[in-house]
Structures are given as structure tokens and as C-alpha cells.
Design a protein around this motif. Structure first.
Motif, PDB file in Angstrom:
ATOM      1  N   ALA A   2       0.829  -1.214   0.000  1.00 46.79           N
ATOM      2  CA  ALA A   2       0.000   0.000   0.000  1.00 46.79           C
ATOM      3  C   ALA A   2       0.867   1.270   0.000  1.00 46.79           C
ATOM      4  N   GLU A   3       2.184   1.057  -0.022  1.00 46.27           N
ATOM      5  CA  GLU A   3       3.155   2.162   0.015  1.00 46.27           C
ATOM      6  C   GLU A   3       2.954   3.069   1.219  1.00 46.27           C
ATOM      7  N   GLN A   4       2.665   2.430   2.345  1.00 45.06           N
ATOM      8  CA  GLN A   4       2.525   3.149   3.613  1.00 45.06           C
ATOM      9  C   GLN A   4       3.754   2.873   4.481  1.00 45.06           C
ATOM     10  N   PRO A   5       4.266   3.893   5.170  1.00 45.71           N
ATOM     11  CA  PRO A   5       5.439   3.651   6.018  1.00 45.71           C
ATOM     12  C   PRO A   5       5.116   2.705   7.173  1.00 45.71           C
ATOM     13  N   VAL A   6       6.079   1.865   7.515  1.00 46.32           N
ATOM     14  CA  VAL A   6       5.876   0.903   8.586  1.00 46.32           C
ATOM     15  C   VAL A   6       7.118   0.879   9.468  1.00 46.32           C
ATOM     16  N   LEU A   7       6.877   0.792  10.766  1.00 53.06           N
ATOM     17  CA  LEU A   7       7.961   0.677  11.741  1.00 53.06           C
ATOM     18  C   LEU A   7       7.788  -0.643  12.464  1.00 53.06           C
ATOM     19  N   VAL A   8       8.777  -1.512  12.354  1.00 52.54           N
ATOM     20  CA  VAL A   8       8.750  -2.762  13.112  1.00 52.54           C
ATOM     21  C   VAL A   8       9.423  -2.474  14.457  1.00 52.54           C
ATOM     22  N   LEU A   9       8.655  -2.664  15.517  1.00 51.19           N
ATOM     23  CA  LEU A   9       9.103  -2.243  16.847  1.00 51.19           C
ATOM     24  C   LEU A   9       9.380  -3.444  17.732  1.00 51.19           C
ATOM     25  N   GLY A  10      10.589  -3.498  18.276  1.00 57.14           N
ATOM     26  CA  GLY A  10      10.912  -4.541  19.252  1.00 57.14           C
ATOM     27  C   GLY A  10      10.727  -3.975  20.640  1.00 57.14           C
ATOM     28  N   GLY A  11      11.809  -3.854  21.380  1.00 55.86           N
ATOM     29  CA  GLY A  11      11.706  -3.347  22.746  1.00 55.86           C
ATOM     30  C   GLY A  11      11.741  -1.830  22.845  1.00 55.86           C
ATOM     31  N   GLY A  12      11.966  -1.147  21.726  1.00 59.90           N
ATOM     32  CA  GLY A  12      12.022   0.324  21.757  1.00 59.90           C
ATOM     33  C   GLY A  12      13.185   0.859  22.572  1.00 59.90           C
ATOM     34  N   SER A  13      14.247   0.062  22.674  1.00 60.46           N
ATOM     35  CA  SER A  13      15.356   0.461  23.551  1.00 60.46           C
ATOM     36  C   SER A  13      16.502   1.115  22.795  1.00 60.46           C
ATOM     37  N   ASN A  14      16.350   1.231  21.493  1.00 60.33           N
ATOM     38  CA  ASN A  14      17.435   1.812  20.694  1.00 60.33           C
ATOM     39  C   ASN A  14      16.857   2.804  19.696  1.00 60.33           C
ATOM     40  N   LEU A  15      15.843   3.528  20.150  1.00 57.95           N
ATOM     41  CA  LEU A  15      15.019   4.307  19.239  1.00 57.95           C
ATOM     42  C   LEU A  15      14.709   5.683  19.827  1.00 57.95           C
ATOM     43  N   VAL A  16      14.948   6.721  19.004  1.00 60.54           N
ATOM     44  CA  VAL A  16      14.547   8.077  19.378  1.00 60.54           C
ATOM     45  C   VAL A  16      13.493   8.525  18.372  1.00 60.54           C
ATOM     46  N   VAL A  17      12.281   8.772  18.835  1.00 61.05           N
ATOM     47  CA  VAL A  17      11.179   9.126  17.949  1.00 61.05           C
ATOM     48  C   VAL A  17      10.808  10.591  18.156  1.00 61.05           C
ATOM     49  N   ALA A  18      10.562  11.271  17.052  1.00 60.77           N
ATOM     50  CA  ALA A  18      10.210  12.687  17.099  1.00 60.77           C
ATOM     51  C   ALA A  18       8.925  12.926  17.897  1.00 60.77           C
ATOM     52  N   ASP A  19       8.795  14.145  18.426  1.00 62.42           N
ATOM     53  CA  ASP A  19       7.571  14.512  19.152  1.00 62.42           C
ATOM     54  C   ASP A  19       6.343  14.450  18.245  1.00 62.42           C
ATOM     55  N   ALA A  20       6.568  14.661  16.938  1.00 62.69           N
ATOM     56  CA  ALA A  20       5.441  14.597  15.999  1.00 62.69           C
ATOM     57  C   ALA A  20       4.949  13.170  15.803  1.00 62.69           C
ATOM     58  N   GLY A  21       5.726  12.197  16.265  1.00 62.11           N
ATOM     59  CA  GLY A  21       5.302  10.808  16.160  1.00 62.11           C
ATOM     60  C   GLY A  21       5.573  10.223  14.795  1.00 62.11           C
ATOM     61  N   PHE A  22       4.761   9.229  14.449  1.00 57.53           N
ATOM     62  CA  PHE A  22       4.966   8.470  13.211  1.00 57.53           C
ATOM     63  C   PHE A  22       3.612   8.202  12.600  1.00 57.53           C
ATOM     64  N   SER A  23       3.386   8.713  11.390  1.00 57.63           N
ATOM     65  CA  SER A  23       2.034   8.643  10.822  1.00 57.63           C
ATOM     66  C   SER A  23       1.712   7.271  10.233  1.00 57.63           C
ATOM     67  N   GLY A  24       2.705   6.429  10.071  1.00 55.91           N
ATOM     68  CA  GLY A  24       2.480   5.112   9.474  1.00 55.91           C
ATOM     69  C   GLY A  24       1.996   4.092  10.488  1.00 55.91           C
ATOM     70  N   THR A  25       2.240   2.816  10.158  1.00 55.54           N
ATOM     71  CA  THR A  25       1.802   1.716  11.013  1.00 55.54           C
ATOM     72  C   THR A  25       2.972   1.169  11.807  1.00 55.54           C
ATOM     73  N   VAL A  26       2.757   1.018  13.106  1.00 59.77           N
ATOM     74  CA  VAL A  26       3.751   0.358  13.951  1.00 59.77           C
ATOM     75  C   VAL A  26       3.358  -1.103  14.083  1.00 59.77           C
ATOM     76  N   VAL A  27       4.294  -1.980  13.758  1.00 62.18           N
ATOM     77  CA  VAL A  27       4.088  -3.419  13.961  1.00 62.18           C
ATOM     78  C   VAL A  27       4.938  -3.808  15.171  1.00 62.18           C
ATOM     79  N   ALA A  28       4.275  -4.007  16.304  1.00 63.40           N
ATOM     80  CA  ALA A  28       4.993  -4.313  17.550  1.00 63.40           C
ATOM     81  C   ALA A  28       5.129  -5.825  17.687  1.00 63.40           C
ATOM     82  N   LEU A  29       6.354  -6.277  17.896  1.00 65.91           N
ATOM     83  CA  LEU A  29       6.615  -7.712  17.965  1.00 65.91           C
ATOM     84  C   LEU A  29       6.370  -8.246  19.373  1.00 65.91           C
TER      85      LEU A  29
END
Ligand code: EPU
Length: 356
Positions: free
Chosen positions: A47-74
Motif C-alpha cells: 500500500a506504500e505506507q510507512p511501517v515501523l517494526v518495533l521490538g523493545g524500543g530500547s534503541n530508538l529516538v522518535v520525534a515529538d510529531a510521532g509516526f504517521s504510518g503503522t507500527v508493527v509491535a513484535l
């Protein structure tokens, strides 16, 4: 958790990252089994939509604006760990699903008598994230025990198994980190990781001076694997590197910068020096930061972000930080070190929707 989610129940990445930073996400789904992960990622890619595959979130800095795509949490699937009796009696092959918590695997390995990751105790995050940056600490790195990585190749849209020697492992790097699909993710989504461990209750040779000293053994000697695990957990806790919700020193992404590798003549006088096989030297980012005038506990003007009071290399959220507060601190430190030593520190965590 209520303060991390708004009243409409929209997921915010701050609720899923160890830095507790990051704004709202477009859509949030969970996936456990490899087929679920593939289906979720594939659907977004098609669908050409951005996707973030998320593990423990321990090595990630995310902007205050967030992420408009889909988060796939494992999350861990029904059969998280599969043990295969190999042809060699002294070894065991273990295949672990990407969504398994890394330290649960280390604890299991020590309990079962699988040797080779005991020094990697207490590291937050999921198993699937470990090959991406070749996680390492206290003289071990996962490249030493990973035999293969099962991935979904988002570009070719197929599953494949990548053998260790094709993973491109280096210091905090791999081809999975280097080859990008888009800004939010790599070309390969890790589905499972196969490790080959030695069998036994004695650790691998201890290759980190501070750890050997703590255990009261010579560098290169061994100890009961359970003692190595306990010693590492103690050392990490002392540096604020074991997650503790009540301790802001642990609201970090671990080391924020990699240890720079420089030409010998670029090494500042007195700096720690770890010679590399190719003639370059690795030095200590923590030492450079400290000598550039940023002591443990140093804070940005607002006070909301600062260095851990226990380790110079951990940039921390003191409770109410925004991603911008943390990035301002990171820029100040990078620029200060560059001005003092002419060395440009490189961030280790993944930055999503923001830059230094
Ligand atoms: N040092 C300081 N000030 C400090 C801490 C350390 O000057 O506050 C200097 C000292 O010279 C010390 C040297 O840095 O001897 C090394 O310190 P440490 O053993 O704590 O290791 P590090 O290089 O800061 C690396 C990894 C850590 C890993 C530890 C232990 C990187 C970027 N970091 O840190 O990994 O746990 O070694 O092996 O390679 C991570 O990657 O997120 C991480 C926490």
C-alpha cells in the motif's frame, strides 16, 4: 501509562520506548509468528505506507510529531524458542523468534547450559533487534554465536535465511542496519535468529578487563556462566544500564554514541585506545564527552534531558523531556566534542522522524 496515551486511546511511541519519547502513531498492530510479521509488513509495503517494526524500543529516538504510518509491535509467538540437537554433541542450535525478550533468552541460556551470551545479560530489547546492530557488551557480541538470521526481504518480497558470514557484521553494524528500505526501516525484517551455543555451565573466556576484575579472574579465563551473568547485571546496574522505571538514569537508549574509530594520530593524548586489526584505534566516547566538559549528570538548560549520573554515554529523559530536549542535548555534546577534539560522534540509536 495513562499520561503516555491521550484520552482517545491513540498509541504514543513514548509508551513503547525506553527513553519514553515519541508522539502518536497512525496505526498500531501486534505480530508474533513470522507469518504474521510478514503479512503485516507486506500489506503496508504494497500500500506504500510507512511501517515501523518495533521490538523493545530500547534503541530508538522518535520525534515529538510521532509516526504517521503503522507500527508493527513484535511479541513472542506460541513457540518462542526451538532447540535442535545438532550433529555435534558439544553444541546446540537454538532458533528464537524475533519478538522474544533478549534477556529472557540469556537467562534461559544460562539455566540450560548454553554458553556464549552470558556477558550480554541485562540488555533491554528483543532478540530480533540484536543482529541489526550486532549487539555487544562486556567482551561478547551476538555475531559470535549467531549462525543464521531468518528475514523478510522487503525489496524482493521473499523470505530468506542469511548465514552468519553474509550478515556483514562489524562493530555495532550489519547489512541489516546498512541496507535501508525507507527512512523508517531496513530492507530486511528479522523474523527469527538461530544461535549455535557451546554446551556447558562454564562461561566463554572473559574478554573484558572490568568484568574479569569483578569476577576475580585473569582476562581470558572462564567462570561459571551464572556468575558471569550476575557480575554483568551488577556492573550494568551500577552504570544505570538496567531498566528501572523509578530511576531516570535508566530512561535512555543505552549508549547514545558509538565509540569512535580513528587513525592513531587523531587520538587525543591520554584517551583510552583499543587497537583494531586494520591499524585504526577505537577510543571511548564517554571519555571524550567527559573531557569536553560534560560531566555525569550534565543537563540542558530546561533540566528535562541530561547525561545519566552513572554513565557519561547515556543521554536520559529526566521525566518530562521532549524528543527535542534530548536532541538538543545530543547536538550540544556532539558539537562540544568536535570543537574540543576534532572527532565527530555518531549516534547509535535509530532516529525516527528527527535528526541530529
Ligand atoms: N568512561 C568514562 N566515563 C564514564 C564511563 C566510561 O570516561 O562515565 C570511559 C573509561 O575510560 C572507561 C571506558 O570509557 O574505561 C569504557 O567504559 P565502559 O566499559 O562503560 O564502556 P563504553 O565504551 O562506554 C560500551 C558499549 C556499551 C557496553 C559497554 C560494556 C558502545 C557504544 N557501548 O560502552 O553498550 O555495555 O561497552 O561492554 O560500544 C550500548 O551499546 O547501548 C551499550 C550500553
Amino acid at each position: 501509562m495513562s499520561d503516555l496515551q491521550n484520552q482517545h486511546g491513540i498509541e504514543r511511541l513514548a509508551a513503547h520506548t525506553t527513553l519514553r519519547l515519541g508522539g502518536p502513531v497512525g496505526r498500531f498492530v501486534r505480530a508474533a509468528a513470522p507469518a504474521e510479521i510478514v503479512a503485516a509488513v507486506r500489506a503496508e509495503d504494497e500500500a506504500e505506507q510507512p511501517v515501523l517494526v518495533l521490538g523493545g524500543g530500547s534503541n530508538l529516538v522518535v520525534a515529538d510529531a510521532g509516526f504517521s504510518g503503522t507500527v508493527v509491535a513484535l511479541t513472542p509467538p506460541a513457540e518462542p524458542v526451538r532447540v535442535e540437537a545438532g550433529s555435534h554433541p558439544g553444541r546446540v542450535q537454538v532458533t528464537v523468534a524475533a519478538g522474544v525478550e533478549w534477556d529472557a533468552l540469556v537467562a534461559q541460556a544460562v539455566a540450560e547450559g548454553w554458553v556464549g551470551i552470558e556477558a550480554l545479560s541485562g540488555i533491554p530489547g528483543t532478540v530480533g533487534a540484536t543482529p541489526v546492530q550486532n549487539v555487544g557488551a562486556y567482551g561478547q557480541e551476538v555475531a559470535q554465536t549467531i549462525s543464521a538470521v531468518r528475514v523478510w526481504d522487503r525489496r524482493e518480497r521473499r523470505e530468506l535465511t542469511v548465514a552468519n558470514d553474509a550478515c556483514g557484521f562489524g562493530y555495532r553494524s550489519s547489512r541489516f542496519k546498512a541496507e535501508r528500505y525507507d527512512d523508517a526501516g531496513g530492507r530486511h525484517t528479522v523474523l527469527a535468529v538461530t544461535f549455535t551455543f557451546a554446551r556447558g555451565t562454564t562461561s566463554a573466556p572473559v574478554a573484558y578487563t572490568e568484568l574479569a576484575r569483578t569476577l576475580g579472574i585473569e582476562l581470558g579465563a572462564t567462570a561459571p556462566a551464572a556468575e558471569v551473568r550476575a557480575a554483568v547485571l551488577g556492573l550494568r546496574a551500577g552504570k544505570g544500564m538496567v531498566l528501572d522505571p523509578g530511576d531516570h538514569d535508566t530512561w535512555s537508549a543505552g549508549s547514545f554514541f558509538t565509540n569512535p574509530i580513528v587513525a592513531p594520530e587523531a587520538l587525543p593524548a591520554g584517551a583510552p585506545s583499543y587497537p583494531q586489526p586494520d591499524g585504526t584505534v577505537k577510543t571511548s566516547a564517554a571519555w571524550l564527552i567527559d573531557r569536553a566538559g560534560f560531566a555525569k549528570g550534565y543537563r540542558v538548560e530546561s533540566g528535562r534531558a541530561g547525561l545519566s549520573t552513572k554513565h557519561t554515554l547515556a543521554l536520559t529523559n529526566r521525566g518530562a523531556a521532549s524528543a527535542e530536549d534530548l536532541l538538543a542535548l545530543a547536538r550540544e555534546i556532539r558539537d562540544g566534542v568536535r570543537a574540543r577534539f576534532g572527532i565527530t560522534l555518531v549516534n547509535e540509536p535509530v532516529l525516527l522522524g528527527c535528526r541530529l
